[in-house]
Structures are given as C-alpha cells and as structure tokens.
Scaffold this active site. Structure first.
Site, PDB file in Angstrom:
ATOM      1  N   HIS A 175       0.815  -1.208   0.000  1.00 33.64           N
ATOM      2  CA  HIS A 175       0.000   0.000   0.000  1.00 33.64           C
ATOM      3  C   HIS A 175       0.853   1.263   0.000  1.00 33.64           C
ATOM      4  CE1 HIS A 175      -3.801  -2.179   1.725  1.00 33.64           C
ATOM      5  NE2 HIS A 175      -3.372  -2.690   0.584  1.00 33.64           N
ATOM      6  N   HIS A 194      -1.101 -12.800  -0.555  1.00 33.50           N
ATOM      7  CA  HIS A 194      -2.394 -13.469  -0.474  1.00 33.50           C
ATOM      8  C   HIS A 194      -2.228 -14.936  -0.093  1.00 33.50           C
ATOM      9  CE1 HIS A 194      -3.832 -10.237  -3.555  1.00 33.50           C
ATOM     10  NE2 HIS A 194      -3.610  -9.743  -2.358  1.00 33.50           N
TER      11      HIS A 194
END
Length: 621
Positions: free
Chosen positions: A128, A372
């Site tokens: 991010h 993930h």
C-alpha cells in the site's frame, strides 16, 4: 459486548470529523491543483515533497503521484490496444479466472516453520506504500455495481465481470433473486494515457519509499492526517493507553455498525485489523519521535520537527524493508544479484537520475500479490503473557469493520499475535477467507468475492503477458511444453496447470509465478523473485533521498546513520504497544528459545537521538 463497544465509540466521536472519501478517488482531490506540486525545485531542501515532485531534479514529475505504471515487457491486449486478453493461443477462450483459482489455488493449510504472520502484514503495508490502482467511477464519483453479467452494457462500459462457472463448489451459478447467470464483479482500472499507444494504468501513490502510506500521497490527504505541534492526527480511548489512528464517520467503505472507521495516509488503513495495527504502530513512531525532538531541540518550530520526524521515520521504514523484510522474501543470493544489500557503514553513492522509479505493473498486479498466499483465516491475538486471546478474530469479520478495535489493549493483542504466530507458507494454496468471503456482507450469503480470481482478471485488464514470457525475460528457459516447467515448478502444480490451460503459453503470470519452487533462502520462486528484485533495486537506485545517500544536502550524518542501522521492527513494535515490554528478538521469525527467544524490550538496540541535537553557536546561544 458488541453493544457496549458501539455505545463507547459513539460517546467518543472524534473532534475532527473529516470527509475522507477523496482518499479513494484519484479523479477528485489528487488532481486538484492545491493537492499537487509545481514550480521550481528547492535544490537545498533536505525534505521530500509529499507528492514525489522534485525527487528527480532533472525530471521533477518523474515518480510523482498519478504517474503511470511502468512495464518490463510490452503489453499484451486482446486487440493489441486496450481489451483484456481472453483468447488462448489455440483461439479458444482462456480459462475462467474462478476456475483457475479453485483448481490451482485451493484452501490447504501449510503453516510456515520459519516466519510469522508479520511477514504477511508488513508485506501488505509495504504494498500500500507504493501501489494504489484507482478504479473507474460512475456519476458523481459513485462506485458502480459490476456484479450483473450484463453490467458492461447496462451499468458502466468499464465494468468487466466474469461468470461463475457452472460447476463451482461454493458460489451458485444463478442469482436466486433474478434467476439470471451470476457473475463476479470486476471494474477495469483507470487508464492514464500520456501518449498514443496501448492502454496504460495510473498509480495513485508515489512509487518512492517515502512513507506515503503514513503521510499521504498528495497534499490534500497530507493535510487531513497532519495534526498540530508537529504530530499526526490521532484519537484515544481515554483510558491512558497509547493513541489510535484518527476516526471518521465519512469513510466510503466503512462497514462498522458505529459508522466510524480509521483513516491514515493510505485510505485502506481500515481494510482489516492486522493492517490497522501496523498503521497504528507507525503513527505512534512519528509522534513519539516528534515529541522527543521537542525536548531535544526546543528551538525547532513545529514545522521543522514534523519534517525531521517524517524524514527519520521514512529512513527507519526503508531500513526495515531492506535489512529484515527483503532478505526473507528473496534470499541472500537474490539480494546480491539485484544490488539490494545494505551498507554496514558509510554512504550509498549509486543514485542514478536517469532511471525510472515508477512501479512495475507486473509487480503491482501479479508478482507482489504473494501476500495473499500468506494469509490465515484468523487474526491471532496474544495477551501480555503471550497467552491466546479467545475467540480469535476471523479475517472476514474485520474487513472495514473497526468497532472491535476500540476494545482496550486489542492493538497490543494483535501485534503480539501476528509477530509470534506462524503465517501460512508461501505456496499456491490460499485461504477461503479471501477466495469465497472477501468483503462479504456476512448477513447475505454469497456476497463475497474471490481475491485470486480478481488477481488473474486484473493482470489481464492490465495487458500483462503470459507467465512464459517472464520466464524468458528472467533468463529461465522458455517452456515449449508443460513438462519444461519442471526446472522450477513441482509436478503436482504442473498437473493442475495442465488441467485447465491448453498451452504453456496461456498460463497467467500470477498462478504461474506462485506455483514455482522457492529461491534458496527465500520465499518466492525465480520469476517473481526477478520481478520483485528489479522493482526494489530501482526503488533504491532511483531515489535521490535514499536514506544511505552520500548527498550531504538530503542525507544523514555518519552518526545518525549508525543509529538508524540499529533499528529492528521488533524494537519498533515493542516501544509502541502498551502492557509488558517484551517481544521476540526477531518479529519476522518463528519464536524459538534457542534462536529467537522472547526478550525484554530494553535489551534491544535503541535509537539514540542525540546525533540530531542541534549544535549551539554564537548566534543561537
């Protein structure tokens, strides 16, 4: 309990009620002239701009917010220009993204024997920091619903839904309300053309490791998070515990029953509780350094204190990334090959003003989505004595629902739990929390989406070529058959790939890269290791403000650098939580009495700020 928490939150509404909806909109605040930078560069300023402007003095706009993603290979669109790839080399349709997800990436638990869940959490925080791909929006910046299969025609031309396969084991093929074919929602990312040619995508963040995840990627977001007296805005529970992120009642994705969510430099800070925890830690780091500078240098203005604290926080962040995080992801050999080893002393003199720092689309849309695989279904929590706090927090229950985080000590519990509990191993297996329940409305069945399907769909949206092209780019042998993948890919994974893809040249980059065996001493395989290595090599070499720089205008002194080089993420966490001040010596590594024992926080090397004390002279006294 839930009612008590909500009442407590409502009683402590934040004094600053900020509308942060623009944090999610590249088309409003970020493009406002007041939010960007322009004009001549200050050659003598030691401080970065918020937007990345003037990092490169010869090309001031290079690496600024809202720049396009870069590419390693030319784009591969269906029509050569813009349309997502949908056709296999045979002329038949490519496999459905959901079929790829369920076949290649089922939910099988393999807990890591080496690393804690903090590796995953730091990876997301870092992601991010350098990538935020804005989606197209509807009328008055609304978010269109692209769930109907015909939404491209009826809702928005940039909708890009894909069907739920008829034999899906979890999602129904037909919508029970309408009786029509059911689809997964997908919206194409915002195109950002700066020249004639094929479609390119916009990165809303700056690519530099400049702390934008903490401070914002443009001046409007920065003004929202910047507080008074050199500090960042914060909130508290009023019980004497350490501060929390500031709160808002206008978060566009908030699902909290109270209506309140946290905000930070990056608008995704409330996405899930572990991410909120690490945002909170770095908020506290800035404010504690600012407060220490106020005592150390009382003559400094609040503006100078803020900028010096930001400058130091960014340096600490960069040091942790390259000193602790990347060695575990890539392994020592890859660090050497890509020039990622930090210096033990002295200065870095390899800044290159001709290179581009812009985030690679292959990195953001595929290779760095490795995190993930590391997710667990639950967010573990440990109390002051490192005993489990029950019940654990289900990942699906914390997506933009932050009310539970107003429970006293829960940030501490999450910090201890994530830094002392194994992550899932980095392999092709993915928890159903994000393949069936991502952003689910828990009151309505089948409202979740599949993150891995979206990864495949997003790479096709970005025109990313097939996996085999990147094998060749990264100096692996180009595979002519599936069996040729055996030099990097286990037999069971090859079998699954062969089951759904007609040709080895059809394999999408994400499933191809995630199925590879890991590099020596690392977590990723050679293709993803190559892409990640190139990205972080550029982020160091292309950054004029890199913390090890020999540039006397923007760099640190030898004594200051020596202090920065002491810092570890364990020390950062330990100093910025409440309760017992002890932690495992390495927060990224599995606890071990012999190799990674629990130690007193005071026993870890501390940052001595005395090298930042301003020297007095005859003019200042």
């Amino acid at each position: 309990m839930e009612g008590l928490i909500q009442n407590r939150i409502r009683q402590r509404q934040p004094q600053l009620n900020i509308d942060i909806s623009d944090l999610f909109s590249a088309t409003s605040s970020a493009t406002d002239s007041n939010c960007s930078d322009s004009g001549p560069c200050d050659l003598y300023s030691p401080y970065r701009t918020i937007t990345g402007y003037c990092n490169n003095l010869k090309q001031p706009n290079l690496g600024t917010t809202l720049s396009n993603f870069n590419r390693l290979l030319p784009s591969a669109y269906e029509d050569g220009i813009s349309e997502p790839r949908i056709t296999a080399v045979s002329g038949d349709p490519l496999p459905n993204p959901r079929t790829i997800s369920t076949t290649v990436h089922p939910d099988v638990t393999h807990l890591s024997t080496r690393y804690t869940l903090l590796v995953m959490q730091f990876a997301q925080f870092l992601d991010h920091e350098i990538t935020f791909t804005p989606l197209n929006q509807g009328f008055q910046e609304s978010i269109p619903s692209c769930r109907p299969c015909d939404s491209k025609q009826t809702v928005h031309p940039e909708c890009n839904p894909f069907q739920i396969p008829p034999d899906d084991y979890f999602f129904p093929q037909f919508n029970s309300t309408t009786g029509k074919q059911a689809c997964f929602p997908s919206m194409r990312t915002l195109a950002g053309q700066t020249y004639l040619g094929s479609r390119e995508q916009v990165n809303q963040n700056t690519p530099y490791l400049d702390g934008s995840v903490i401070y914002g990627e443009n001046n409007c977001v920065f003004q929202m998070v910047k507080g008074e007296n050199g500090r960042l805005n914060s909130s508290d529970l009023g019980d004497g515990s350490k501060e929390l992120l500031p709160r808002t009642a206008t978060h566009p994705k908030c699902k909290s029953p109270s209506g309140l969510c946290f905000y930070a430099g990056d608008g995704r800070a409330s996405e899930q509780a572990g991410l909120t925890m690490i945002h909170t830690i770095f908020l506290r780091v800035h404010n504690s350094i600012n407060d220490a500078f106020q005592v150390l240098n009382p003559s400094w203005s609040a503006h100078k204190r803020f900028n010096e604290a930001r400058r130091l926080v960014v340096a600490i962040f960069q040091h942790i990334i390259y000193n602790e995080f990347l060695p575990r992801i890539l392994g020592e050999d890859a660090l050497e090959n890509f020039g990622l080893r930090l210096l033990y002393d002295g200065f870095y003199d390899k800044y290159d003003p001709t290179c581009s720092p812009d985030t690679l689309t292959e990195f953001g849309a595929a290779a760095y989505r490795i995190g993930h695989s590391l997710l667990r279904a639950e967010i573990p929590m440990l109390d002051n004595n490192f005993k489990p706090v029950c019940p654990p927090l289900l990942l699906r229950d914390s997506f933009f629902d932050t009310d539970i985080l107003f429970t006293p000590n829960i940030i501490d519990h999450i910090a201890r739990g994530i830094s002392a509990t194994p992550m899932e191993d980095l392999d092709r297996f993915i928890t159903e929390e994000v393949t069936n329940h991502l952003f689910e409305n828990t009151k309505i069945p089948f409202t979740g989406v599949d993150l891995i399907s979206l990864n495949v769909q997003r790479a096709r949206d970005h025109g990313i070529p097939p996996f085999n092209d990147y094998r060749e780019y990264c100096n692996l042998n180009r595979a002519d058959t599936f069996d040729d993948l055996a030099d990097t890919t286990p037999a069971d994974a090859i079998k699954q790939l062969k089951q759904i893809y007609q040709s080895v040249d059809d394999i999408d980059l994400f499933p191809g890269g995630l199925t590879e065996s890991r590099l020596p001493g690392g977590l990723v395989g050679p293709t993803f290791g190559c892409i990640i290595g190139i990205q972080f090599s550029r982020l160091r070499q292309c950054d004029r403000f890199w913390y090890e720089t020999s540039d006397h205008v923007v760099g640190f002194t030898k004594k200051q650098l020596a202090e920065i080089r002491k810092i570890t993420l364990s020390k950062i966490i330990c100093d910025n939580i409440d309760g017992n001040n002890d932690i495992h010596a390495s927060a990224f590594d599995i606890p071990s009495d012999s190799t990674n024992p629990r130690v007193a926080c005071d026993s870890l090397p501390a940052l001595d700020l005395s090298p930042w004390k301003e020297k007095k002279n005859k003019y200042t006294g």
